[in-house]
Enzyme design. Sequence first.
Site, PDB file in Angstrom:
ATOM      1  N   ASN A   3       0.885  -1.169   0.000  1.00  0.00           N
ATOM      2  CA  ASN A   3       0.000   0.000   0.000  1.00  0.00           C
ATOM      3  C   ASN A   3       0.923   1.220   0.000  1.00  0.00           C
ATOM      4  OD1 ASN A   3      -1.815   2.024   0.454  1.00  0.00           O
ATOM      5  ND2 ASN A   3      -2.782   1.079   2.232  1.00  0.00           N
ATOM      6  N   LYS A  26       3.347   0.604   3.062  1.00  0.00           N
ATOM      7  CA  LYS A  26       2.995  -0.413   4.063  1.00  0.00           C
ATOM      8  C   LYS A  26       3.031  -1.769   3.372  1.00  0.00           C
ATOM      9  CE  LYS A  26      -0.070   2.582   6.645  1.00  0.00           C
ATOM     10  NZ  LYS A  26      -1.361   3.150   6.298  1.00  0.00           N
ATOM     11  N   ARG A  54      -2.588  -2.001  -3.558  1.00  0.00           N
ATOM     12  CA  ARG A  54      -3.811  -1.228  -3.351  1.00  0.00           C
ATOM     13  C   ARG A  54      -3.759  -0.002  -4.262  1.00  0.00           C
ATOM     14  NH1 ARG A  54      -5.536   2.973   1.140  1.00  0.00           N
ATOM     15  NH2 ARG A  54      -7.740   3.002   0.631  1.00  0.00           N
ATOM     16  N   HIS A  77     -13.366   2.398  -0.381  1.00  0.00           N
ATOM     17  CA  HIS A  77     -13.354   1.344   0.659  1.00  0.00           C
ATOM     18  C   HIS A  77     -13.925   0.031   0.115  1.00  0.00           C
ATOM     19  CE1 HIS A  77     -13.768   4.573   4.088  1.00  0.00           C
ATOM     20  NE2 HIS A  77     -12.496   4.294   3.858  1.00  0.00           N
ATOM     21  N   HIS A 115     -18.292   0.893   7.100  1.00  0.00           N
ATOM     22  CA  HIS A 115     -16.859   1.013   7.393  1.00  0.00           C
ATOM     23  C   HIS A 115     -16.664   2.363   8.072  1.00  0.00           C
ATOM     24  CE1 HIS A 115     -12.446   0.498   6.445  1.00  0.00           C
ATOM     25  NE2 HIS A 115     -12.546   1.763   6.811  1.00  0.00           N
ATOM     26  N   LEU A 116     -16.457   2.340   9.391  1.00  0.00           N
ATOM     27  CA  LEU A 116     -16.383   3.584  10.155  1.00  0.00           C
ATOM     28  C   LEU A 116     -15.006   3.720  10.789  1.00  0.00           C
ATOM     29  CD1 LEU A 116     -19.817   3.180  12.011  1.00  0.00           C
ATOM     30  CD2 LEU A 116     -19.401   4.193   9.753  1.00  0.00           C
ATOM     31  N   GLY A 160     -11.792   7.685   7.832  1.00  0.00           N
ATOM     32  CA  GLY A 160     -12.670   7.799   6.670  1.00  0.00           C
ATOM     33  C   GLY A 160     -13.851   6.878   6.937  1.00  0.00           C
ATOM     34  N   ARG A 188     -13.450  15.037   7.464  1.00  0.00           N
ATOM     35  CA  ARG A 188     -14.217  15.362   6.246  1.00  0.00           C
ATOM     36  C   ARG A 188     -15.679  15.583   6.594  1.00  0.00           C
ATOM     37  NH1 ARG A 188     -12.370  10.151   3.067  1.00  0.00           N
ATOM     38  NH2 ARG A 188     -10.366  10.095   4.112  1.00  0.00           N
ATOM     39  N   ASP A 195     -10.381  12.145  17.308  1.00  0.00           N
ATOM     40  CA  ASP A 195     -10.250  10.823  17.907  1.00  0.00           C
ATOM     41  C   ASP A 195     -11.544  10.536  18.673  1.00  0.00           C
ATOM     42  OD1 ASP A 195      -9.749   8.656  19.621  1.00  0.00           O
ATOM     43  OD2 ASP A 195      -7.606   9.080  19.632  1.00  0.00           O
ATOM     44  N   GLY A 239     -12.076   1.201  12.731  1.00  0.00           N
ATOM     45  CA  GLY A 239     -11.710   1.511  14.125  1.00  0.00           C
ATOM     46  C   GLY A 239     -12.908   1.891  14.977  1.00  0.00           C
ATOM     47  N   ILE A 240     -13.817   2.696  14.428  1.00  0.00           N
ATOM     48  CA  ILE A 240     -15.005   3.122  15.179  1.00  0.00           C
ATOM     49  C   ILE A 240     -16.069   2.026  15.163  1.00  0.00           C
ATOM     50  CG2 ILE A 240     -16.930   4.768  15.162  1.00  0.00           C
ATOM     51  CD1 ILE A 240     -14.891   6.887  14.161  1.00  0.00           C
ATOM     52  N   GLY A 241     -16.338   1.476  13.979  1.00  0.00           N
ATOM     53  CA  GLY A 241     -17.383   0.452  13.861  1.00  0.00           C
ATOM     54  C   GLY A 241     -17.097  -0.766  14.715  1.00  0.00           C
ATOM     55  N   GLU A 243      -8.240  -5.549   4.886  1.00  0.00           N
ATOM     56  CA  GLU A 243      -8.098  -5.195   3.470  1.00  0.00           C
ATOM     57  C   GLU A 243      -6.884  -5.871   2.837  1.00  0.00           C
ATOM     58  OE1 GLU A 243      -8.776  -1.087   4.934  1.00  0.00           O
ATOM     59  OE2 GLU A 243      -9.541  -0.729   2.922  1.00  0.00           O
TER      60      GLU A 243
HETATM   61  P1  AMP Z   1      -9.361   3.708  11.579  1.00  0.00           P
HETATM   62  O1  AMP Z   1      -9.234   4.828  10.584  1.00  0.00           O
HETATM   63  O2  AMP Z   1     -10.169   2.548  11.064  1.00  0.00           O
HETATM   64  O3  AMP Z   1      -8.048   3.283  12.175  1.00  0.00           O
HETATM   65  O4  AMP Z   1     -10.221   4.296  12.814  1.00  0.00           O
HETATM   66  C1  AMP Z   1      -9.781   5.382  13.576  1.00  0.00           C
HETATM   67  C2  AMP Z   1     -10.904   5.829  14.514  1.00  0.00           C
HETATM   68  O5  AMP Z   1     -11.294   4.733  15.355  1.00  0.00           O
HETATM   69  C3  AMP Z   1     -10.516   6.980  15.445  1.00  0.00           C
HETATM   70  O6  AMP Z   1     -11.548   7.948  15.473  1.00  0.00           O
HETATM   71  C4  AMP Z   1     -10.420   6.294  16.787  1.00  0.00           C
HETATM   72  O7  AMP Z   1     -10.730   7.176  17.828  1.00  0.00           O
HETATM   73  C5  AMP Z   1     -11.488   5.237  16.665  1.00  0.00           C
HETATM   74  N1  AMP Z   1     -11.312   4.210  17.681  1.00  0.00           N
HETATM   75  C6  AMP Z   1     -10.305   3.318  17.795  1.00  0.00           C
HETATM   76  N2  AMP Z   1     -10.472   2.569  18.920  1.00  0.00           N
HETATM   77  C7  AMP Z   1     -11.620   2.986  19.510  1.00  0.00           C
HETATM   78  C8  AMP Z   1     -12.332   2.625  20.693  1.00  0.00           C
HETATM   79  N3  AMP Z   1     -11.907   1.652  21.496  1.00  0.00           N
HETATM   80  N4  AMP Z   1     -13.486   3.282  20.969  1.00  0.00           N
HETATM   81  C9  AMP Z   1     -13.927   4.273  20.167  1.00  0.00           C
HETATM   82  N5  AMP Z   1     -13.305   4.656  19.037  1.00  0.00           N
HETATM   83  C10 AMP Z   1     -12.163   4.035  18.712  1.00  0.00           C
END
Ligand code: AMP
Length: 399
Positions: A7, A14, A93, A182, A210-211, A214, A243, A284, A332-334, A386
């Site tokens: 990537n 990466k 990618r 995505h 996908h949360l 992005g 965004r 975050d 990360g969020i989902g 991915e």
């Molecule tokens: P990603 O781009 O998929 O790595 O996701 C990043 C997002 O996931 C950031 O907003 C992080 O704050 C959120 N995130 C990661 N771990 C947690 C968690 N345990 N609880 C809530 N949000 C999280």
Amino acid sequence: MKVLVLNSGSSSIKFQLFDRDGWGVLASGSVSRIGEAEARLRCLWEDDQGQPQVREEQGAMPDHHAGLQRIAQVLERTGTLADPSELLAVGHRVVHGGEAFHAPTLVDDDVIEAIRQVIPLAPLHNPANLDGILVARALFPSISQVAVFDTAFHQTMPRTAYRYAIPDNLYREHGVRRYGFHGTSHHYVGARAAELLGKPFEQVNLITLHLGNGASATAIREGTSIDTSMGMTPLEGLVMGTRCGDIDPAVPFYLAKHLGVDVTTLETLLNRQSGLLGLCGDNDLREIQRRAEEGDETAELALGVTAHRLKKYIGAYLAELGTVDAIVFTGGIGENSSELRARACAGLEPLGVMLDPASNTAGSNQERVLSAAKSPIKIMVVPTNEELQIAREAVQAVS
Ligand code: AMP
């Protein structure tokens, strides 16, 4: 045989090295700060006794060629790839494939030219992705290179979903339409969810979310994408880390006319200074949730706007699909935020979406079902992968 997944970003590469048999990860890591005085390499792998090992190096890597050379050297030294001839393929990618690419594609000169043609649609990503392909081709000339596109999975969208209601020639002559992104992640988690449901992917309807920093939502009918929230660029759709997602297209005109803001400033404003960051000063989500719990009103508003937008897309896709087997959270969020999942699903019980609060809040990093037993629509978490999807698609393309 082995598969290397790359990537390539503007100043980083990466990598993950997979064993074709069983898809175990043999090594992973990155080079970063390519072009800076002190570039960095980090490689993780397991030794012969199965003990995790880390190697970190610093040094000059003036360009992507030097970066990939260092990756090849470290893989050789760790014994995870003693010789490049052990590679079945290198999977790359590529963010944007325009309308030219519907599937993983074996790279040749024509493919390189076609990826170059769509650079105007993804000026920040495609040049670096292409660089990665060119240096891998030069370094491993006898190994098949496969391009896997973020947009490809969404090429099944019907015209009614991908066209904007703007003059026809803008689509025909300039490619202005919705492409979606995505795709590799939506495809991976959708196919895994189908497996967990015990059905063929071609027989399930899903809403995949996908949360991460992005974020995008996809409606999947019988294994194919029929709609997705990102558009011609990854700016459209859900509220993201920085965004804005959906916005009245007249807002930029207003800002340009009344505040004298130029196009570049507007791009930065909507891509890098908006979303969660714009609403509350943080992107975050963990920090935002902590602040909201302590009564911070702007953090609470940021969570509320994000969940409201997400719920709107879930509702729209329930309407588009008619019947839905499962809603799948990833990113990360989902995967981690029970708070946002609960807010997005709240009130959808009459539509068949019933979250089980205990399953939702039980901490886990595994694939899992979060819906109540009686919920007609399952709610699931499937951690995305991915790189694995790219490795599998690369093998599919070479065989
Ligand atoms: P990603 O781009 O998929 O790595 O996701 C990043 C997002 O996931 C950031 O907003 C992080 O704050 C959120 N995130 C990661 N771990 C947690 C968690 N345990 N609880 C809530 N949000 C999280």
